[in-house]
Write a protein that holds these residues in place. Structure first.
Motif, PDB file in Angstrom:
ATOM      1  N   HIS A 122      -5.890   0.587  -6.195  1.00 18.64           N
ATOM      2  CA  HIS A 122      -6.259  -0.746  -5.712  1.00 18.64           C
ATOM      3  C   HIS A 122      -5.595  -0.947  -4.353  1.00 18.64           C
ATOM      4  O   HIS A 122      -4.370  -0.845  -4.229  1.00 18.64           O
ATOM      5  N   LEU A 123      -6.406  -1.226  -3.337  1.00 21.19           N
ATOM      6  CA  LEU A 123      -5.911  -1.435  -1.971  1.00 21.19           C
ATOM      7  C   LEU A 123      -5.972  -2.925  -1.661  1.00 21.19           C
ATOM      8  O   LEU A 123      -7.047  -3.533  -1.701  1.00 21.19           O
ATOM      9  N   VAL A 124      -4.820  -3.511  -1.373  1.00 25.23           N
ATOM     10  CA  VAL A 124      -4.722  -4.962  -1.203  1.00 25.23           C
ATOM     11  C   VAL A 124      -4.384  -5.285   0.245  1.00 25.23           C
ATOM     12  O   VAL A 124      -3.302  -4.930   0.741  1.00 25.23           O
ATOM     13  N   PHE A 125      -5.309  -5.963   0.933  1.00 26.62           N
ATOM     14  CA  PHE A 125      -5.049  -6.428   2.298  1.00 26.62           C
ATOM     15  C   PHE A 125      -4.490  -7.846   2.238  1.00 26.62           C
ATOM     16  O   PHE A 125      -5.056  -8.729   1.592  1.00 26.62           O
ATOM     17  N   ILE A 126      -3.359  -8.054   2.925  1.00 24.84           N
ATOM     18  CA  ILE A 126      -2.704  -9.360   2.873  1.00 24.84           C
ATOM     19  C   ILE A 126      -2.513  -9.949   4.271  1.00 24.84           C
ATOM     20  O   ILE A 126      -1.782 -10.926   4.435  1.00 24.84           O
ATOM     21  N   GLY A 127      -3.175  -9.367   5.276  1.00 27.90           N
ATOM     22  CA  GLY A 127      -3.022  -9.873   6.633  1.00 27.90           C
ATOM     23  C   GLY A 127      -4.240  -9.547   7.472  1.00 27.90           C
ATOM     24  O   GLY A 127      -5.165  -8.849   7.039  1.00 27.90           O
ATOM     25  N   TYR A 128      -4.222 -10.026   8.693  1.00 27.12           N
ATOM     26  CA  TYR A 128      -5.338  -9.878   9.612  1.00 27.12           C
ATOM     27  C   TYR A 128      -5.557  -8.405   9.961  1.00 27.12           C
ATOM     28  O   TYR A 128      -4.600  -7.666  10.219  1.00 27.12           O
ATOM     29  N   GLN A 129      -6.816  -7.998  10.001  1.00 23.36           N
ATOM     30  CA  GLN A 129      -7.201  -6.641  10.387  1.00 23.36           C
ATOM     31  C   GLN A 129      -8.014  -6.718  11.684  1.00 23.36           C
ATOM     32  O   GLN A 129      -9.145  -7.196  11.691  1.00 23.36           O
ATOM     33  N   ALA A 130      -7.420  -6.272  12.769  1.00 20.59           N
ATOM     34  CA  ALA A 130      -8.072  -6.391  14.080  1.00 20.59           C
ATOM     35  C   ALA A 130      -9.268  -5.456  14.185  1.00 20.59           C
ATOM     36  O   ALA A 130      -9.349  -4.422  13.509  1.00 20.59           O
ATOM     37  N   GLU A 131     -10.190  -5.825  15.066  1.00 23.00           N
ATOM     38  CA  GLU A 131     -11.382  -5.003  15.304  1.00 23.00           C
ATOM     39  C   GLU A 131     -10.978  -3.589  15.693  1.00 23.00           C
ATOM     40  O   GLU A 131     -10.065  -3.380  16.486  1.00 23.00           O
ATOM     41  N   GLY A 132     -11.676  -2.609  15.124  1.00 20.85           N
ATOM     42  CA  GLY A 132     -11.453  -1.223  15.486  1.00 20.85           C
ATOM     43  C   GLY A 132     -10.366  -0.526  14.703  1.00 20.85           C
ATOM     44  O   GLY A 132     -10.233   0.696  14.779  1.00 20.85           O
ATOM     45  N   THR A 133      -9.565  -1.262  13.943  1.00 18.93           N
ATOM     46  CA  THR A 133      -8.493  -0.630  13.179  1.00 18.93           C
ATOM     47  C   THR A 133      -9.036  -0.006  11.897  1.00 18.93           C
ATOM     48  O   THR A 133     -10.123  -0.349  11.435  1.00 18.93           O
ATOM     49  N   ILE A 134      -8.258   0.907  11.330  1.00 20.31           N
ATOM     50  CA  ILE A 134      -8.662   1.544  10.078  1.00 20.31           C
ATOM     51  C   ILE A 134      -8.818   0.502   8.980  1.00 20.31           C
ATOM     52  O   ILE A 134      -9.770   0.537   8.189  1.00 20.31           O
ATOM     53  N   GLY A 135      -7.885  -0.452   8.945  1.00 16.82           N
ATOM     54  CA  GLY A 135      -7.981  -1.511   7.932  1.00 16.82           C
ATOM     55  C   GLY A 135      -9.270  -2.290   8.040  1.00 16.82           C
ATOM     56  O   GLY A 135      -9.913  -2.596   7.022  1.00 16.82           O
ATOM     57  N   GLY A 194     -12.813   5.237  -2.253  1.00 20.66           N
ATOM     58  CA  GLY A 194     -13.156   5.078  -3.658  1.00 20.66           C
ATOM     59  C   GLY A 194     -12.366   3.981  -4.333  1.00 20.66           C
ATOM     60  O   GLY A 194     -12.700   3.542  -5.436  1.00 20.66           O
ATOM     61  N   ALA A 195     -11.302   3.526  -3.672  1.00 22.32           N
ATOM     62  CA  ALA A 195     -10.411   2.523  -4.256  1.00 22.32           C
ATOM     63  C   ALA A 195     -11.095   1.169  -4.376  1.00 22.32           C
ATOM     64  O   ALA A 195     -12.058   0.866  -3.663  1.00 22.32           O
ATOM     65  N   LYS A 196     -10.569   0.348  -5.271  1.00 20.77           N
ATOM     66  CA  LYS A 196     -11.016  -1.037  -5.383  1.00 20.77           C
ATOM     67  C   LYS A 196     -10.306  -1.845  -4.305  1.00 20.77           C
ATOM     68  O   LYS A 196      -9.082  -1.777  -4.171  1.00 20.77           O
ATOM     69  N   LEU A 197     -11.065  -2.635  -3.546  1.00 21.80           N
ATOM     70  CA  LEU A 197     -10.520  -3.352  -2.388  1.00 21.80           C
ATOM     71  C   LEU A 197     -10.315  -4.824  -2.712  1.00 21.80           C
ATOM     72  O   LEU A 197     -11.125  -5.449  -3.398  1.00 21.80           O
ATOM     73  N   HIS A 198      -9.250  -5.386  -2.180  1.00 23.56           N
ATOM     74  CA  HIS A 198      -8.939  -6.805  -2.347  1.00 23.56           C
ATOM     75  C   HIS A 198      -8.484  -7.356  -0.995  1.00 23.56           C
ATOM     76  O   HIS A 198      -7.661  -6.733  -0.325  1.00 23.56           O
ATOM     77  N   THR A 210      -2.389   3.130  -8.894  1.00 22.13           N
ATOM     78  CA  THR A 210      -1.423   2.768  -7.846  1.00 22.13           C
ATOM     79  C   THR A 210      -1.975   1.611  -7.036  1.00 22.13           C
ATOM     80  O   THR A 210      -3.160   1.601  -6.689  1.00 22.13           O
ATOM     81  N   VAL A 211      -1.128   0.633  -6.741  1.00 14.86           N
ATOM     82  CA  VAL A 211      -1.492  -0.472  -5.852  1.00 14.86           C
ATOM     83  C   VAL A 211      -0.890  -0.187  -4.484  1.00 14.86           C
ATOM     84  O   VAL A 211       0.324  -0.017  -4.356  1.00 14.86           O
ATOM     85  N   LEU A 212      -1.737  -0.089  -3.482  1.00 13.58           N
ATOM     86  CA  LEU A 212      -1.277   0.106  -2.099  1.00 13.58           C
ATOM     87  C   LEU A 212      -1.388  -1.220  -1.353  1.00 13.58           C
ATOM     88  O   LEU A 212      -2.449  -1.852  -1.363  1.00 13.58           O
ATOM     89  N   LEU A 246      -2.311 -11.679  -6.906  1.00 17.77           N
ATOM     90  CA  LEU A 246      -1.664 -10.401  -6.619  1.00 17.77           C
ATOM     91  C   LEU A 246      -1.097  -9.798  -7.904  1.00 17.77           C
ATOM     92  O   LEU A 246      -1.261  -8.593  -8.160  1.00 17.77           O
ATOM     93  N   VAL A 247      -0.455 -10.612  -8.714  1.00 15.69           N
ATOM     94  CA  VAL A 247       0.097 -10.119  -9.978  1.00 15.69           C
ATOM     95  C   VAL A 247      -1.022  -9.609 -10.886  1.00 15.69           C
ATOM     96  O   VAL A 247      -0.892  -8.544 -11.511  1.00 15.69           O
ATOM     97  N   ASP A 248      -2.150 -10.325 -10.949  1.00 15.39           N
ATOM     98  CA  ASP A 248      -3.286  -9.870 -11.770  1.00 15.39           C
ATOM     99  C   ASP A 248      -3.778  -8.499 -11.321  1.00 15.39           C
ATOM    100  O   ASP A 248      -4.107  -7.635 -12.147  1.00 15.39           O
ATOM    101  N   ILE A 249      -3.838  -8.292 -10.005  1.00 11.36           N
ATOM    102  CA  ILE A 249      -4.276  -7.000  -9.464  1.00 11.36           C
ATOM    103  C   ILE A 249      -3.292  -5.903  -9.883  1.00 11.36           C
ATOM    104  O   ILE A 249      -3.697  -4.817 -10.320  1.00 11.36           O
ATOM    105  N   ILE A 250      -2.008  -6.188  -9.759  1.00 14.49           N
ATOM    106  CA  ILE A 250      -0.982  -5.200 -10.107  1.00 14.49           C
ATOM    107  C   ILE A 250      -1.058  -4.847 -11.595  1.00 14.49           C
ATOM    108  O   ILE A 250      -1.023  -3.668 -11.971  1.00 14.49           O
TER     109      ILE A 250
END
Length: 465
Positions: A365-378, A398-402, A242-244, A229-233
């Protein structure tokens, strides 16, 4: 004893199990369905019982997919005790109040469109005031203390390690002159969350109901999650980006704050010094309230938190956004930064506005840190969609995804199998709280070492044990 599965059966939300025992009717959890419009519509369907006939609710933890139908049941006549741990009672109050506010806002928004179209208006699932009305029924209990509900039935909370105050549940009852045990895993942690003590196991049970959110999957990079996470930031901000971080306001946000704070303490080198100077914004009023609750319940947390030198959830470069104007201002701030905002699955809340303004940018950079349920935007973004509709606007991805699985609050398959294998005497295993593919994968692995009867309950299905 009869068990009826009224939620989280073949899905990960809406947890609710009805127990019939002698003259008792008890609900284990009462959660909202979340995800697709079809799933959320289940919240409005009639239940196969009258709310006033339910004697008790036993709440394993505060997350809305486990607690979110409590105000609805109170609205419909429930007036019994809701048993939970003390931290769960405090977190449930802020989560349910926030949920009521969201339902009111969404209903008002929908009704504007309906008025223009000449359609009937709708009512929210419940209001903020109705949520507050339900708080009077919360009845906190300590861990490890059996609580008797009638001469033949008692239950005990043990630690689940998933969230502050989260519990697994051990039910003990006498049937046909035999003492029987039924255990609910609740949502299990994986034992690596720096805030939580590890999940406790159940030594013996005749039957268990176990979650399967990450059946068939293993978490990676657990030991290096903070470093990644720190490397991404550092990478993003070195390119003025911006890191979201879409984050659940309760639990995950506090974990991220502590992980970054701990990293700075443990790394007085160049990376730690650089991180210390990068502004980090918590843009979630709910997360701010939750953090106050965390700060007042340090004694329930891990030694890492209890022995931390300084305030665990405060940093010099951490900024708390309390107003809508402050939130809007972040999207006009050209400087490199980190924004942590709810909701964790990108379905609502302030993260949607930040995605609308930043998802299309190459240096985001968009960082997902939890479960993303089916059908959600995430989940759509993670699955590789090129464009996604956010706040009624089509936004290019267009963002880089993690996807940092190491921060998941759930046990992965190996942890689930370890928890199950510690239980002796099993005759029935109910695999619940997981999408079909996850449940099937976990069930296949359970067959390799357990001879107990295996059940994958469908929504509304009833079993006698």
């Amino acid at each position: 004893m009869k068990l009826q599965f009224l939620g989280a059966a073949g899905q990960v939300t809406g947890s609710m199990t009805l127990i019939h025992f002698e003259n008792l009717k008890i609900l284990v959890d009462s959660g909202q369905f979340q995800g697709t419009p079809k799933e959320e519509s289940l919240n409005f369907e009639e239940l196969p019982f009258l709310a006033k006939e339910i004697d008790y609710i036993i709440l394993t933890h505060a997350h809305i997919d486990h607690s979110g139908r409590i105000p609805l049941l109170v609205k419909r006549g429930f007036n019994g005790k809701i048993f939970c741990t003390q931290p769960t009672s405090h977190l449930a109050e802020i989560l349910l109040k926030d949920s009521g506010k969201i339902h009111e806002t969404e209903a008002a928004w929908e009704n504007k469109k309906r008025e223009r179209a000449g359609l009937d208006l709708i009512k929210p699932l419940f209001t903020e005031d109705e949520a507050v009305e339900s708080f009077q029924y919360l009845y906190p209990l300590p861990y490890h203390m059996p609580h008797q509900l009638n001469p033949h039935f008692s239950f005990t909370f043990i630690r689940a390690g998933h969230l502050l105050g989260s519990s697994s549940l051990i039910l003990t009852y006498k049937q046909d002159n035999k003492t029987m045990t039924l255990a609910f895993s609740g949502d299990l942690g994986n034992g690596t969350n720096l805030l939580e003590l590890p999940p406790e196991t159940v030594n013996f049970a005749d039957a268990i109901v176990v979650e399967s959110t990450y059946g068939g999957r293993l978490h990676t990079d657990i030991t290096t999650r903070a470093e990644k996470l720190v490397d991404i930031i550092l990478e993003a901000t070195s390119h003025n980006g911006t890191v979201l971080i879409p984050s659940f306001a309760v639990g995950r946000t506090q974990e991220i704050i502590f992980e970054l704070n701990n990293f700075i303490k443990q790394h007085p080198d160049e990376r730690g010094a650089r991180l210390k100077n990068i502004p980090i914004y918590i843009d979630s009023p709910l997360a701010l309230e939750a953090t106050k609750i965390y700060e007042s319940h340090i004694s329930f947390m891990s030694p890492a938190v209890q022995n931390f030198s300084g305030a665990p959830f405060k940093m010099d470069n951490l900024h708390l956004i309390t107003s809508i104007e402050g939130s809007v201002g972040l999207n006009h701030n050209p400087h490199p930064k980190v924004i942590i905002a709810a909701s964790g699955m990108c379905e609502a809340g302030r993260i949607t506005h930040h995605l609308k303004h930043n998802l299309w940018r190459k240096n985001t950079h968009l960082v997902f840190i939890g479960y993303q349920a089916e059908g959600t935007i995430g989940r759509q973004i993670l699955d590789g969609t090129k464009s996604v509709k956010i706040l009624d606007v089509d936004v290019t991805v267009g963002a880089k995804l993690h996807d940092l699985h190491g921060f998941s609050g759930h046990a992965d398959e190996s942890h689930l199998l370890s928890w199950i294998s510690s239980v002796k005497g099993l005759k029935h295993i109910f695999v619940n709280h997981g999408e079909e593919s996850s449940r099937d994968a976990l069930a296949d692995k359970i067959k390799d070492f357990e001879k107990a009867e295996l059940h994958l309950p469908e929504l509304g299905e009833t079993y006698t044990i």
